[in-house]
Design a protein around this motif. Structure first.
Motif, PDB file in Angstrom:
ATOM      1  N   GLY A 103       0.819  -1.206   0.000  1.00 44.69           N
ATOM      2  CA  GLY A 103       0.000   0.000   0.000  1.00 44.69           C
ATOM      3  C   GLY A 103       0.852   1.255   0.000  1.00 44.69           C
ATOM      4  N   CYS A 104       0.206   2.402  -0.180  1.00 41.97           N
ATOM      5  CA  CYS A 104       0.918   3.684  -0.245  1.00 41.97           C
ATOM      6  C   CYS A 104       1.030   4.308   1.142  1.00 41.97           C
ATOM      7  N   SER A 105       2.143   4.993   1.373  1.00 43.59           N
ATOM      8  CA  SER A 105       2.374   5.645   2.671  1.00 43.59           C
ATOM      9  C   SER A 105       1.479   6.872   2.860  1.00 43.59           C
ATOM     10  N   ASN A 106       0.842   7.354   1.794  1.00 42.81           N
ATOM     11  CA  ASN A 106      -0.020   8.545   1.885  1.00 42.81           C
ATOM     12  C   ASN A 106      -1.485   8.207   2.164  1.00 42.81           C
ATOM     13  N   TYR A 107      -1.762   6.937   2.570  1.00 42.95           N
ATOM     14  CA  TYR A 107      -3.139   6.584   2.908  1.00 42.95           C
ATOM     15  C   TYR A 107      -3.576   7.451   4.097  1.00 42.95           C
ATOM     16  N   PRO A 108      -4.808   7.985   4.164  1.00 38.13           N
ATOM     17  CA  PRO A 108      -5.953   7.690   3.295  1.00 38.13           C
ATOM     18  C   PRO A 108      -6.092   8.616   2.077  1.00 38.13           C
ATOM     19  N   GLU A 109      -5.206   9.615   1.941  1.00 39.89           N
ATOM     20  CA  GLU A 109      -5.303  10.481   0.757  1.00 39.89           C
ATOM     21  C   GLU A 109      -5.117   9.662  -0.519  1.00 39.89           C
ATOM     22  N   CYS A 110      -4.164   8.735  -0.495  1.00 39.78           N
ATOM     23  CA  CYS A 110      -3.948   7.849  -1.637  1.00 39.78           C
ATOM     24  C   CYS A 110      -4.327   6.434  -1.222  1.00 39.78           C
ATOM     25  N   LYS A 111      -5.266   5.827  -1.952  1.00 45.20           N
ATOM     26  CA  LYS A 111      -5.759   4.499  -1.598  1.00 45.20           C
ATOM     27  C   LYS A 111      -5.196   3.400  -2.496  1.00 45.20           C
ATOM     28  N   PHE A 112      -4.027   3.657  -3.062  1.00 47.23           N
ATOM     29  CA  PHE A 112      -3.421   2.671  -3.946  1.00 47.23           C
ATOM     30  C   PHE A 112      -3.041   1.418  -3.155  1.00 47.23           C
ATOM     31  N   THR A 113      -3.392   0.238  -3.675  1.00 45.48           N
ATOM     32  CA  THR A 113      -2.968  -1.040  -3.105  1.00 45.48           C
ATOM     33  C   THR A 113      -2.569  -1.979  -4.230  1.00 45.48           C
ATOM     34  N   ARG A 114      -1.782  -2.980  -3.864  1.00 48.35           N
ATOM     35  CA  ARG A 114      -1.341  -3.975  -4.828  1.00 48.35           C
ATOM     36  C   ARG A 114      -1.210  -5.312  -4.116  1.00 48.35           C
ATOM     37  N   GLN A 115      -1.573  -6.375  -4.800  1.00 49.77           N
ATOM     38  CA  GLN A 115      -1.411  -7.694  -4.212  1.00 49.77           C
ATOM     39  C   GLN A 115       0.069  -7.970  -3.955  1.00 49.77           C
ATOM     40  N   LEU A 116       0.344  -8.735  -2.911  1.00 51.69           N
ATOM     41  CA  LEU A 116       1.724  -9.090  -2.588  1.00 51.69           C
ATOM     42  C   LEU A 116       2.155 -10.258  -3.464  1.00 51.69           C
ATOM     43  N   THR A 117       3.048  -9.976  -4.408  1.00 51.19           N
ATOM     44  CA  THR A 117       3.558 -11.010  -5.312  1.00 51.19           C
ATOM     45  C   THR A 117       5.075 -10.943  -5.348  1.00 51.19           C
ATOM     46  N   VAL A 118       5.688 -12.015  -5.838  1.00 49.07           N
ATOM     47  CA  VAL A 118       7.148 -12.096  -5.862  1.00 49.07           C
ATOM     48  C   VAL A 118       7.771 -11.081  -6.799  1.00 49.07           C
ATOM     49  N   ASN A 119       7.175 -10.849  -7.960  1.00 48.56           N
ATOM     50  CA  ASN A 119       7.774  -9.961  -8.959  1.00 48.56           C
ATOM     51  C   ASN A 119       7.231  -8.539  -8.929  1.00 48.56           C
ATOM     52  N   GLY A 122       1.491  -7.639  -8.966  1.00 52.62           N
ATOM     53  CA  GLY A 122       0.150  -7.984  -8.503  1.00 52.62           C
ATOM     54  C   GLY A 122      -0.902  -7.001  -8.986  1.00 52.62           C
ATOM     55  N   ALA A 123      -2.180  -7.436  -8.867  1.00 59.36           N
ATOM     56  CA  ALA A 123      -3.288  -6.571  -9.288  1.00 59.36           C
ATOM     57  C   ALA A 123      -3.316  -5.297  -8.462  1.00 59.36           C
ATOM     58  N   GLN A 124      -3.578  -4.163  -9.136  1.00 60.06           N
ATOM     59  CA  GLN A 124      -3.542  -2.856  -8.491  1.00 60.06           C
ATOM     60  C   GLN A 124      -4.949  -2.268  -8.369  1.00 60.06           C
ATOM     61  N   LEU A 125      -5.184  -1.624  -7.227  1.00 58.02           N
ATOM     62  CA  LEU A 125      -6.480  -0.995  -6.969  1.00 58.02           C
ATOM     63  C   LEU A 125      -6.200   0.327  -6.259  1.00 58.02           C
ATOM     64  N   SER A 126      -6.721   1.412  -6.774  1.00 56.50           N
ATOM     65  CA  SER A 126      -6.377   2.721  -6.216  1.00 56.50           C
ATOM     66  C   SER A 126      -7.565   3.513  -5.684  1.00 56.50           C
ATOM     67  N   GLU A 127      -8.804   3.070  -5.968  1.00 53.02           N
ATOM     68  CA  GLU A 127      -9.958   3.824  -5.481  1.00 53.02           C
ATOM     69  C   GLU A 127     -11.178   2.926  -5.309  1.00 53.02           C
ATOM     70  N   ASP A 128     -12.135   3.401  -4.483  1.00 49.09           N
ATOM     71  CA  ASP A 128     -13.377   2.662  -4.255  1.00 49.09           C
ATOM     72  C   ASP A 128     -14.228   2.677  -5.526  1.00 49.09           C
ATOM     73  N   ARG A 129     -15.055   1.616  -5.670  1.00 47.87           N
ATOM     74  CA  ARG A 129     -15.989   1.634  -6.798  1.00 47.87           C
ATOM     75  C   ARG A 129     -17.260   0.861  -6.444  1.00 47.87           C
ATOM     76  N   ILE A 130     -18.354   1.220  -7.111  1.00 50.03           N
ATOM     77  CA  ILE A 130     -19.644   0.575  -6.886  1.00 50.03           C
ATOM     78  C   ILE A 130     -19.761  -0.611  -7.838  1.00 50.03           C
ATOM     79  N   LEU A 131     -20.093  -1.784  -7.269  1.00 46.58           N
ATOM     80  CA  LEU A 131     -20.227  -2.991  -8.070  1.00 46.58           C
ATOM     81  C   LEU A 131     -21.651  -3.189  -8.578  1.00 46.58           C
ATOM     82  N   GLY A 132     -22.608  -2.593  -7.872  1.00 43.80           N
ATOM     83  CA  GLY A 132     -24.008  -2.756  -8.253  1.00 43.80           C
ATOM     84  C   GLY A 132     -24.898  -2.634  -7.033  1.00 43.80           C
ATOM     85  N   LEU A 133     -26.176  -3.005  -7.179  1.00 43.70           N
ATOM     86  CA  LEU A 133     -27.148  -2.909  -6.095  1.00 43.70           C
ATOM     87  C   LEU A 133     -27.451  -4.280  -5.509  1.00 43.70           C
TER      88      LEU A 133
END
Length: 363
Positions: A103-119, A122-133
């Motif tokens: 994750g980023c050291s500027n959380y919660p201003e920056c919500k960037f995250t990445r899966q922990l992988t060897v290389n 990993g998949a990156q996610l930086s902001e909240d999103r709505i999946l549906g109702l």
């Protein structure tokens, strides 16, 4: 973590020395209580030294040790730990309820995250999103990025009320989570059915150690998160029974090889907690990996037992024991001598006390 804060316990010399001591316990030349006492004394001291460490200190040490694997240099002249989202923060290892992530050291201003992988890919996610109702409530189902990694939430938080939340399985790419999967995760824990013997429910759930089934505080792991939604009562009962049996059972004899030519005592092949081994009296010798326990012959077992017994330094320890006994005898002799001396002193005092009145009478 162990290499940074418990260095002694991962060194070869420590494990080799401990193995020798365990051999002595097995042969009866060392008391197991003494071994545990010595180990626990040093280990407790080491734990106390790390008790005041903050999680940030631990993560800083891990960032440095694991940098080549988690933050590999992909381009010369570019800091591999620079946040690609805000371009101002530093990427760091973080710990969440469902495992570690980047994750980023500027959380919660920056919500960037990445899966922990060897290389570091990993998949990156930086902001909240709505999946549906949610079809039952009509409330938004959200994929959120929190301090401890991505998770599913039903609706926004309202003052005084805590919204329902669900973790995302470790093997699941958070960027590929859709409404269907999110609703399934929010439905956990799921009651599978009643146990046929107790009549009490068996439940499937997702915990910090992965997917599981639970019956009266007896937990059994599932192979994958998909089983959380498909497992039936029969398989759940089987998994619980296997876990209970494993916890209760001791070593199982797989094969009787015959008697030792020198002692005429039996040699058997057993399957224990840590794998198959051959046993003769108090000597246990591990069967090499890749060897089928059923293929072990008496000749092979004798070689393994002989090699194992050759590693036992029994002579040195026997000498130490004799020295201890002699010391104990000296102590008892000293105590007896001390008692005799004190008795003489008391007698002398009595004589002096009786002598004084006689002198006064004569005068």
């Amino acid at each position: 973590f162990l290499e940074s804060f418990f260095t002694k316990y991962v060194e070869y010399d420590f494990t080799a020395d401990l193995e020798q001591k365990l051999d002595l316990v097995s042969s009866g030349d060392l008391q197991w209580k003494q071994l545990l006492s010595e180990f626990w004394r040093d280990f407790t001291s080491n734990v106390e030294d790390t008790a005041d460490l903050r999680i940030t200190q631990v993560l800083d040490a891990l960032n440095e040790v694991m940098a080549p694997h988690v933050f590999p240099v992909l381009e010369e002249g570019v800091d591999p730990r620079k946040c690609t989202s805000c371009e101002d923060g530093q990427l760091s290892l973080k710990v969440g309820r469902y495992g570690a992530f980047v994750g980023c050291s500027n959380y919660p201003e920056c919500k960037f995250t990445r899966q922990l992988t060897v290389n570091g890919d990993g998949a990156q996610l930086s902001e909240d999103r709505i999946l549906g109702l949610d079809p039952e409530t009509g409330i938004d189902v959200l994929l959120k990025v929190g301090r401890f990694g991505p998770y599913i939430q039903l609706g926004e938080a309202v003052e005084g009320e805590k919204p329902k939340r669900a973790g995302i399985p470790k093997e699941q790419d958070p960027t590929e989570v859709d409404l269907e999967l999110a609703l399934k995760l929010l439905s956990l824990p799921r009651e599978i059915g009643a146990h046929p013997e107790t009549g009490k429910p068996i439940v499937a759930g997702l915990g910090r150690y992965g997917p599981y089934v639970n019956h009266e505080r007896q937990y059994a792991n599932l192979d994958s998160a998909e089983e959380l939604f498909t497992i039936g009562i029969n398989r759940a009962v089987t998994l619980i029974a296997e876990k209970q049996a494993k916890a209760r059972r001791g070593p199982v004899t797989l094969k009787e090889l015959g008697n030792h030519p020198d002692t005429d005592k039996p040699i058997n092949v057993l399957d224990g907690r840590y794998g198959p081994y051959v046993k003769h009296e108090k000597t246990n010798a591990t069967i090499p990996k890749g060897t089928d326990p059923e293929s072990v012959t008496l000749e092979m077992a004798l070689e393994l037992i002989t090699a194992r017994e050759a590693k036992k330094p029994t002579k040195k320890k026997a000498t130490k024991k004799k020295a201890k006994k002699k010391t104990a005898k000296k102590k008892t002799e000293k105590k007896k001598t001390a008692k005799k001396k004190s008795a003489k002193k008391k007698t002398t005092k009595k004589k002096e006390a009786t002598a004084e009145p006689e002198l006064e009478t004569d005068s």
